[in-house]
Design a protein around this motif. Structure first.
Motif, PDB file in Angstrom:
ATOM      1  N   GLN A 165     -20.865   2.124  31.735  1.00 35.90           N
ATOM      2  CA  GLN A 165     -20.865   3.102  30.637  1.00 35.90           C
ATOM      3  C   GLN A 165     -19.590   3.932  30.737  1.00 35.90           C
ATOM      4  N   LEU A 166     -19.110   4.369  29.592  1.00 35.19           N
ATOM      5  CA  LEU A 166     -17.901   5.205  29.548  1.00 35.19           C
ATOM      6  C   LEU A 166     -18.001   6.382  30.518  1.00 35.19           C
ATOM      7  N   ASP A 167     -16.998   6.524  31.364  1.00 32.37           N
ATOM      8  CA  ASP A 167     -16.971   7.634  32.312  1.00 32.37           C
ATOM      9  C   ASP A 167     -15.517   7.939  32.677  1.00 32.37           C
ATOM     10  N   GLY A 169     -13.475  10.147  15.150  1.00 36.88           N
ATOM     11  CA  GLY A 169     -14.334   9.068  15.645  1.00 36.88           C
ATOM     12  C   GLY A 169     -15.250   9.566  16.762  1.00 36.88           C
ATOM     13  N   GLY A 170     -16.206   8.721  17.117  1.00 39.81           N
ATOM     14  CA  GLY A 170     -17.240   9.100  18.084  1.00 39.81           C
ATOM     15  C   GLY A 170     -16.706   9.528  19.439  1.00 39.81           C
ATOM     16  N   ASP A 171     -15.538   9.018  19.831  1.00 41.53           N
ATOM     17  CA  ASP A 171     -14.999   9.347  21.147  1.00 41.53           C
ATOM     18  C   ASP A 171     -13.816  10.314  21.086  1.00 41.53           C
ATOM     19  N   VAL A 200      -5.865   8.936  13.924  1.00 43.33           N
ATOM     20  CA  VAL A 200      -6.327   8.018  14.974  1.00 43.33           C
ATOM     21  C   VAL A 200      -7.842   8.142  15.039  1.00 43.33           C
ATOM     22  N   ASP A 201      -8.537   7.050  14.744  1.00 42.30           N
ATOM     23  CA  ASP A 201     -10.002   7.063  14.708  1.00 42.30           C
ATOM     24  C   ASP A 201     -10.530   6.201  15.849  1.00 42.30           C
ATOM     25  N   VAL A 202     -11.176   6.859  16.820  1.00 45.84           N
ATOM     26  CA  VAL A 202     -11.638   6.158  18.018  1.00 45.84           C
ATOM     27  C   VAL A 202     -13.130   5.875  17.906  1.00 45.84           C
ATOM     28  N   GLY A 203     -13.463   4.723  17.351  1.00 46.06           N
ATOM     29  CA  GLY A 203     -14.860   4.317  17.200  1.00 46.06           C
ATOM     30  C   GLY A 203     -15.044   2.960  17.855  1.00 46.06           C
ATOM     31  N   THR A 204     -15.727   2.048  17.185  1.00 43.52           N
ATOM     32  CA  THR A 204     -15.861   0.686  17.691  1.00 43.52           C
ATOM     33  C   THR A 204     -14.461   0.129  17.947  1.00 43.52           C
ATOM     34  N   CYS A 205     -13.629   0.275  16.933  1.00 42.12           N
ATOM     35  CA  CYS A 205     -12.205  -0.034  17.078  1.00 42.12           C
ATOM     36  C   CYS A 205     -11.434   1.280  17.051  1.00 42.12           C
ATOM     37  N   VAL A 239     -20.840   4.249   7.279  1.00 40.88           N
ATOM     38  CA  VAL A 239     -21.418   3.138   8.035  1.00 40.88           C
ATOM     39  C   VAL A 239     -20.311   2.485   8.859  1.00 40.88           C
ATOM     40  N   GLY A 240     -20.304   2.738  10.167  1.00 43.17           N
ATOM     41  CA  GLY A 240     -19.332   2.118  11.055  1.00 43.17           C
ATOM     42  C   GLY A 240     -19.923   0.861  11.671  1.00 43.17           C
ATOM     43  N   ASN A 241     -19.194   0.239  12.566  1.00 37.47           N
ATOM     44  CA  ASN A 241     -19.690  -0.973  13.206  1.00 37.47           C
ATOM     45  C   ASN A 241     -20.620  -0.694  14.388  1.00 37.47           C
ATOM     46  N   THR A 242     -20.707   0.565  14.825  1.00 40.04           N
ATOM     47  CA  THR A 242     -21.631   0.918  15.902  1.00 40.04           C
ATOM     48  C   THR A 242     -22.829   1.692  15.384  1.00 40.04           C
ATOM     49  N   ARG A 243     -22.586   2.662  14.514  1.00 40.05           N
ATOM     50  CA  ARG A 243     -23.684   3.511  14.066  1.00 40.05           C
ATOM     51  C   ARG A 243     -23.352   4.137  12.721  1.00 40.05           C
ATOM     52  N   ILE A 244     -24.360   4.781  12.142  1.00 39.15           N
ATOM     53  CA  ILE A 244     -24.181   5.411  10.831  1.00 39.15           C
ATOM     54  C   ILE A 244     -24.141   6.919  11.013  1.00 39.15           C
ATOM     55  N   LYS A 245     -23.156   7.550  10.407  1.00 40.75           N
ATOM     56  CA  LYS A 245     -23.047   8.998  10.457  1.00 40.75           C
ATOM     57  C   LYS A 245     -23.224   9.518   9.033  1.00 40.75           C
ATOM     58  N   SER A 246     -23.832  10.692   8.916  1.00 39.23           N
ATOM     59  CA  SER A 246     -24.114  11.211   7.592  1.00 39.23           C
ATOM     60  C   SER A 246     -24.028  12.735   7.613  1.00 39.23           C
TER      61      SER A 246
HETATM   62  N1  LIG Z   1     -24.949   9.337  20.461  1.00 43.17           N
HETATM   63  C1  LIG Z   1     -24.068   8.343  20.524  1.00 43.17           C
HETATM   64  N2  LIG Z   1     -24.457   7.062  20.286  1.00 43.17           N
HETATM   65  C2  LIG Z   1     -23.586   6.043  20.331  1.00 43.17           C
HETATM   66  N3  LIG Z   1     -22.273   6.218  20.566  1.00 43.17           N
HETATM   67  C3  LIG Z   1     -21.825   7.461  20.791  1.00 43.17           C
HETATM   68  C4  LIG Z   1     -22.685   8.585  20.781  1.00 43.17           C
HETATM   69  N4  LIG Z   1     -21.941   9.691  21.009  1.00 43.17           N
HETATM   70  C5  LIG Z   1     -20.676   9.282  21.169  1.00 43.17           C
HETATM   71  N5  LIG Z   1     -20.608   7.943  21.077  1.00 43.17           N
HETATM   72  C6  LIG Z   1     -19.387   7.165  21.209  1.00 43.17           C
HETATM   73  O1  LIG Z   1     -18.923   6.912  19.902  1.00 43.17           O
HETATM   74  C7  LIG Z   1     -18.481   5.562  19.790  1.00 43.17           C
HETATM   75  C8  LIG Z   1     -18.744   5.075  18.394  1.00 43.17           C
HETATM   76  O2  LIG Z   1     -17.944   5.867  17.556  1.00 43.17           O
HETATM   77  P1  LIG Z   1     -18.125   5.847  15.987  1.00 43.17           P
HETATM   78  O3  LIG Z   1     -16.982   6.603  15.436  1.00 43.17           O
HETATM   79  O4  LIG Z   1     -19.488   6.277  15.602  1.00 43.17           O
HETATM   80  O5  LIG Z   1     -17.971   4.272  15.722  1.00 43.17           O
HETATM   81  P2  LIG Z   1     -18.119   3.449  14.378  1.00 43.17           P
HETATM   82  O6  LIG Z   1     -17.642   4.345  13.257  1.00 43.17           O
HETATM   83  O7  LIG Z   1     -17.243   2.272  14.593  1.00 43.17           O
HETATM   84  O8  LIG Z   1     -19.568   3.093  14.224  1.00 43.17           O
HETATM   85  C9  LIG Z   1     -19.249   4.783  20.836  1.00 43.17           C
HETATM   86  O9  LIG Z   1     -18.429   3.763  21.331  1.00 43.17           O
HETATM   87  C10 LIG Z   1     -19.560   5.825  21.903  1.00 43.17           C
HETATM   88  O10 LIG Z   1     -18.636   5.759  22.963  1.00 43.17           O
END
Ligand SMILES: Nc1ncnc2c1ncn2[C@@H]1O[C@H](COP(=O)(O)OP(=O)(O)O)[C@@H](O)[C@H]1O
Ligand SMILES: CC(C)(COP(=O)(O)O)[C@@H](O)C(=O)NCCC(=O)O
Ligand SMILES: [K+]
Length: 244
Positions: A160-162, A208-210, A116-121, A7-14
């Motif tokens: 948006q990220l680009d 991380g997500g990015d 290095v984990d690139v997520g919300t932070c 459970v991150g601060n942006t979304r949940i991964k499982s």
């Molecule tokens: N399907 C998606 N939905 C939301 N964010 C995404 C998605 N795919 C990639 N990202 C990127 O991932 C980042 C969130 O990374 P994540 O590691 O999930 O964060 P956290 O663990 O803090 O919740 C967002 O800022 C966004 O740029």
């Protein structure tokens, strides 16, 4: 089978794991948590353990109902980890960072590691070759940077990220993309260079997500794996079972 939940601060991964193999990955929002987990448990009826690391607003209580069905473990700083914690405030160290450090320790034995984990932070976590967790850094991730520019100014749009087209931004949009994306690339490369100047030799794990977006833009060679936290959760839990 183990169901891991991050459970991150942006979304949940499982992810569902059969020993060390991930069978399927899922991404969802906090308001879908119960329904999604119920569906995963229906699909994989051999899941015996639900393992959670949360730095978000979803607490231990959210998983209570699943305790009737399987064994639930909600990771905390009190758990057993495969490293010595040298952080000045070990109780406030994010559980995601603890699990990342554990995964780095277990997957890459006897070497210095920087995660290095690139997520919300963006979090930086350094574990040395003697398995001492030393600490690291916390800075804002992509989304936070774009939103901060928009929310704290009168004139800047929310983008948006680009990829920036140029180093030298030729418009407002290009300037923002250059500032956010190039700025973050310089930050990460700069940190890595500074760590190296301390005379340290280490492997770098980018997650991380990015992570994928960033990996090809960094000058430093790194090991990019956006699922490293979920894999680490699975490994840290197996380590806990063996060592508790
Ligand atoms: N399907 C998606 N939905 C939301 N964010 C995404 C998605 N795919 C990639 N990202 C990127 O991932 C980042 C969130 O990374 P994540 O590691 O999930 O964060 P956290 O663990 O803090 O919740 C967002 O800022 C966004 O740029
Ligand atoms: C720094 C974090 C907010 C990162 O969260 P994330 O980007 O993974 O959602 C999290 O690790 C946290 O709440 N840490 C507590 C402070 C610390 O680690 O020292
Ligand atoms: K993070």
């Amino acid at each position: 089978m183990i169901l891991t939940v991050d459970v991150g601060n942006t979304r949940i991964k499982s992810a569902v794991f059969e020993e060390d193999t991930a069978l399927e990955y899922f991404v969802f929002d906090a308001n879908e948590l119960h329904e999604k987990i119920k569906n995963i448990l229906k699909e994989y009826n051999n899941i015996t353990h639900l393992v959670v690391a949360s730095v978000g607003k979803v607490g231990k209580d959210s998983f209570l109902e699943f305790e009737q069905q399987l064994s639930v473990h909600f990771f905390s700083n009190e758990d057993i980890f495969p490293f010595e914690n040298k952080y000045g405030t070990p109780k406030t160290l994010g559980i995601d960072r603890m699990v990342l450090a554990a995964g780095a320790t277990l997957q890459f034995p006897k070497q210095n590691r920087l995660v290095v984990d690139v997520g919300t932070c963006i979090t930086y976590d350094y574990v040395d070759q003697d398995d001492n967790y030393q600490g690291g850094a916390i800075s804002p991730g992509f989304r936070l940077r774009y939103e901060a520019l928009h929310n704290y100014t009168a004139k800047l749009p929310l983008l948006q990220l680009d990829s920036p087209e140029h180093l030298i931004g030729k418009s407002t949009d290009q300037s923002i993309h250059s500032g956010v994306v190039n700025g973050l690339v310089y930050e990460i490369d700069g940190f890595i260079d500074e760590y190296r100047q301390l005379g340290l030799n280490f492997i770098i794990i980018l997650t991380g997500g990015d992570a994928d977006f960033l990996a090809k833009r960094l000058k430093n060679t790194i090991f990019a794996n956006s699922n490293f936290l979920l894999e680490s959760l699975n490994q840290t839990f197996q380590y806990k079972i063996k060592n508790d």
